[in-house]
Design a protein around this motif. Structure first.
Motif, short mmCIF file in Angstrom:
data_model
loop_
_atom_site.label_atom_id
_atom_site.label_comp_id
_atom_site.label_asym_id
_atom_site.label_seq_id
_atom_site.Cartn_x
_atom_site.Cartn_y
_atom_site.Cartn_z
N SER A 278 0.82 -1.21 0.00
CA SER A 278 0.00 0.00 0.00
C SER A 278 0.86 1.26 0.00
CB SER A 278 -0.94 0.00 1.22
OG SER A 278 -0.19 0.01 2.42
N ASP A 279 2.10 1.13 0.46
CA ASP A 279 3.00 2.29 0.49
C ASP A 279 3.48 2.70 -0.91
OD1 ASP A 279 3.03 2.87 3.28
OD2 ASP A 279 4.26 1.09 3.59
N ASN A 280 3.21 1.87 -1.92
CA ASN A 280 3.51 2.26 -3.29
C ASN A 280 2.43 3.18 -3.87
OD1 ASN A 280 4.86 -0.76 -3.15
ND2 ASN A 280 6.03 0.66 -4.40
N HIS A 281 1.28 3.25 -3.17
CA HIS A 281 0.19 4.16 -3.54
C HIS A 281 -0.36 3.90 -4.94
CE1 HIS A 281 1.10 6.27 0.14
NE2 HIS A 281 2.34 6.47 -0.25
N LEU A 282 -0.41 2.63 -5.31
CA LEU A 282 -1.12 2.24 -6.53
C LEU A 282 -2.55 1.86 -6.15
CD1 LEU A 282 1.70 0.09 -8.17
CD2 LEU A 282 0.99 2.40 -8.82
N ALA A 283 -3.43 1.88 -7.12
CA ALA A 283 -4.84 1.59 -6.85
C ALA A 283 -5.01 0.19 -6.27
CB ALA A 283 -5.65 1.72 -8.14
N ARG A 284 -5.95 0.06 -5.35
CA ARG A 284 -6.20 -1.22 -4.71
C ARG A 284 -6.91 -2.18 -5.65
NH1 ARG A 284 -6.20 -1.15 0.98
NH2 ARG A 284 -7.93 -2.63 1.06
N LYS A 285 -6.64 -3.45 -5.50
CA LYS A 285 -7.39 -4.46 -6.24
C LYS A 285 -8.88 -4.33 -5.88
CE LYS A 285 -4.69 -7.34 -4.13
NZ LYS A 285 -4.05 -8.55 -3.55
N PRO A 286 -9.80 -4.54 -6.81
CA PRO A 286 -9.64 -5.19 -8.12
C PRO A 286 -9.18 -4.29 -9.26
CG PRO A 286 -11.95 -4.70 -7.74
CD PRO A 286 -11.23 -4.33 -6.47
N ASP A 287 -8.88 -3.03 -8.97
CA ASP A 287 -8.26 -2.21 -10.00
C ASP A 287 -6.94 -2.88 -10.41
OD1 ASP A 287 -6.50 -0.05 -11.16
OD2 ASP A 287 -8.27 1.17 -10.73
N PRO A 288 -6.66 -3.00 -11.70
CA PRO A 288 -5.47 -3.74 -12.15
C PRO A 288 -4.20 -2.91 -12.20
CG PRO A 288 -6.72 -3.05 -14.06
CD PRO A 288 -7.52 -2.61 -12.84
#
Length: 203
Positions: free
Chosen positions: A123-133
């Protein structure tokens, strides 16, 4: 075409963390005085603890849960078969990755297993959470992974949906037998790591 690259979920897939997570959730529910008579284990597998907080609690709930879960999660153990599976993938020329909703404590929990992964997304990479790909497509693009040779491995619908949204194969670890009807349309469904066979997953 055989699958070479595996993108792994962390909680409930690589590591058996759900018993403590469920305990922390139940204690946080009691602390906040929430009345919920449903099956919590089913709810968090089908959806997530974050969704429970959004549906039934106040904004402070999720922070209290994470603080307690972090305190209680003192003996984090991977499923016994996991080191051999990860090593076999690498020895066969494949790659392992992690996409976790947990923070960078994931590295601490992985310990010596960290060396078996090409990259670990938390989560510290700050990419969208699954199920967002987003996190999956980031890995696919960065490492030039062939989608037909790549699979998402997870224990919840959001893992399978993320893989499908990224256009890769999907493998569902359904230890509790909740999703055996395979309405999720995962490419492979199994209940115990002893039954996991790399050769079963084909492109």
């Amino acid at each position: 075409m055989e699958i070479k690259n595996y993108i792994w979920d962390f909680d409930g897939t690589l590591f058996d963390t759900y018993p403590v997570m469920l305990d922390a959730l139940q204690q946080t529910i009691a602390k906040h005085g929430i009345l919920y008579d449903g099956d919590l284990a089913y709810f968090i597998k089908k959806y997530s603890i974050r969704k429970f907080a959004l549906d039934y609690a106040t904004p402070e709930f999720i922070d209290d849960y994470h603080t307690l879960e972090d305190e209680l999660q003192t003996d984090v153990k991977f499923y016994p078969e996991i080191p051999a599976i990860l090593s076999e993938i690498v020895n066969n020329g494949g790659r392992n990755f992690v996409v976790s909703h947990r923070d960078n404590k994931t590295y601490q929990y992985l310990g010596d297993l960290t060396n078996l992964f090409s990259e670990i997304i938390t989560s510290d990479n700050h990419l969208a959470r699954k199920p967002d790909p987003e996190a999956l497509t980031y890995l696919i693009d960065k490492y030039n992974l062939d989608p037909s040779e790549t699979a998402m491995v997870g224990d919840r619908p959001l893992d399978i949906q993320a893989g499908q949204n990224a256009g890769i194969k999907t493998i569902l670890f359904d230890e509790a037998g909740i999703f055996l009807d395979n309405a999720l349309k995962a490419d492979v469904v199994f209940q115990t790591w002893k039954n996991f066979e790399l050769a079963k997953v084909r492109g």
